[in-house]
Design an enzyme around this catalytic site. Structure first.
Site, PDB file in Angstrom:
ATOM      1  N   HIS A  88      12.207  18.940  34.273  1.00 33.23           N
ATOM      2  CA  HIS A  88      12.030  18.447  35.644  1.00 33.23           C
ATOM      3  C   HIS A  88      13.194  17.525  35.999  1.00 33.23           C
ATOM      4  O   HIS A  88      13.682  16.769  35.159  1.00 33.23           O
ATOM      5  CB  HIS A  88      10.691  17.709  35.784  1.00 33.23           C
ATOM      6  CG  HIS A  88      10.363  17.431  37.217  1.00 33.23           C
ATOM      7  ND1 HIS A  88      10.897  16.355  37.898  1.00 33.23           N
ATOM      8  CD2 HIS A  88       9.610  18.112  38.102  1.00 33.23           C
ATOM      9  CE1 HIS A  88      10.468  16.392  39.149  1.00 33.23           C
ATOM     10  NE2 HIS A  88       9.687  17.448  39.304  1.00 33.23           N
ATOM     11  N   GLU A 157      13.764  23.898  41.791  1.00 29.34           N
ATOM     12  CA  GLU A 157      13.482  22.701  42.587  1.00 29.34           C
ATOM     13  C   GLU A 157      14.807  21.997  42.916  1.00 29.34           C
ATOM     14  O   GLU A 157      15.333  21.257  42.071  1.00 29.34           O
ATOM     15  CB  GLU A 157      12.596  21.730  41.803  1.00 29.34           C
ATOM     16  CG  GLU A 157      11.235  22.279  41.438  1.00 29.34           C
ATOM     17  CD  GLU A 157      10.244  21.153  41.165  1.00 29.34           C
ATOM     18  OE1 GLU A 157       9.240  21.088  41.885  1.00 29.34           O
ATOM     19  OE2 GLU A 157      10.471  20.332  40.265  1.00 29.34           O
TER      20      GLU A 157
HETATM   21  P1  13P Z   1       7.523  16.933  46.099  1.00 28.81           P
HETATM   22  O1  13P Z   1       6.553  18.049  46.381  1.00 28.81           O
HETATM   23  O2  13P Z   1       6.938  15.579  46.241  1.00 28.81           O
HETATM   24  O3  13P Z   1       8.803  17.125  46.818  1.00 28.81           O
HETATM   25  O4  13P Z   1       7.877  17.054  44.511  1.00 28.81           O
HETATM   26  C1  13P Z   1       8.186  18.294  43.997  1.00 28.81           C
HETATM   27  C2  13P Z   1       8.227  18.197  42.529  1.00 28.81           C
HETATM   28  O5  13P Z   1       8.982  17.437  41.969  1.00 28.81           O
HETATM   29  C3  13P Z   1       7.290  19.030  41.780  1.00 28.81           C
HETATM   30  O6  13P Z   1       7.604  19.053  40.428  1.00 28.81           O
END
Ligand code: 13P
Length: 235
Positions: A88, A157
């Site tokens: 992450h 992400e």
């Molecule tokens: P948000 O949905 O708060 O942008 O975070 C996404 C995230 O980091 C999920 O792992």
């Protein structure tokens, strides 16, 4: 599809148990058969039996030992946890985990047969440097990772979209997912400012096999609605 909630450093144990129960009640009441994952804070893990798959946000690549502040497989095994989030952006960029460290963690939990949700994504300055630089950066996050691991889920992400309310355009998500699918045929989630207001649109995009949701997932009814959207779209 796969709908995942990363609860990060939020909720107490009591609230987490209530949260998971509410999600499960919703799933069964609405006959939702999608794969739903919840990643609670480590101290809120419990032995859980039910439709929601509970995973760990992190663990050290060790059975046990002298790694102050970390947990290992023994602490996950106590709660029958067989799912883990690795890579992450908050762990890469805030905690400072290197690709080498992530590869070690990946291989350790892969060898134990864990379902691994492996995250990739670029910071804003990399994105602004252009497409080739961006893909080069993301490619490095695949280095050392067994992209054909059968229990792998990848989450794209973009760092600049996490917790900011900003998202790439639908066209950008489709284009990047298409390129990432060439690196691995594992299910590919999108994460970064997915809200109840845009989840359906994101879930419907080509190459999106699910979503990884942070802040919006803290509203249990919003997260449930997103699971319902996934069911209604059923790809
Ligand atoms: P948000 O949905 O708060 O942008 O975070 C996404 C995230 O980091 C999920 O792992």
């Amino acid at each position: 599809m796969i709908i995942a909630a990363n609860l990060k450093t939020n909720l107490t144990r009591e609230k987490t148990i209530k949260y998971i129960k509410e999600v499960e009640n919703f799933l069964s009441k609405n006959s939702i058969s999608q794969e739903v994952l919840v990643f609670p804070a480590i101290s809120n893990l419990t032995l859980h039996v039910g439709d929601v798959i509970v995973g760990a946000q992190n663990a050290y690549p060790t059975i046990n030992g002298a790694f102050t502040g970390e947990i290992g497989y023994e602490q996950l095994e106590e709660f029958a946890i067989k799912t883990i989030l690795i890579g992450h952006s908050e762990r890469r960029h805030i905690i400072g985990e290197t690709q080498d460290a992530l590869v070690k963690k990946f291989n350790f939990y892969k060898n134990l047969g864990f379902k691994i949700v492996y995250c990739v994504g670029e910071p804003l300055e990399v994105r602004e440097a252009g497409h080739d630089k961006m893909m080069g950066y993301i490619s490095k996050q695949y280095e050392g990772i067994d992209t054909s691991y059968e229990n792998l889920i990848i989450a794209y992400e973009p760092v600049w979209a996490i917790g900011t309310g900003l998202t790439p355009t639908s066209g950008d998500i489709v284009a990047i997912h298409k390129e990432l699918k060439e690196k691995s045929s594992a299910p590919l989630l999108y994460g970064g400012s997915v809200k109840v207001t845009n989840a359906k649109e994101v879930l419907a995009l080509d190459g999106v096999d699910g979503i990884l949701v942070g802040s919006a997932a803290l509203y249990v009814e919003h997260f449930c609605t997103m699971c319902e959207y996934a069911q209604s779209l059923e790809k």
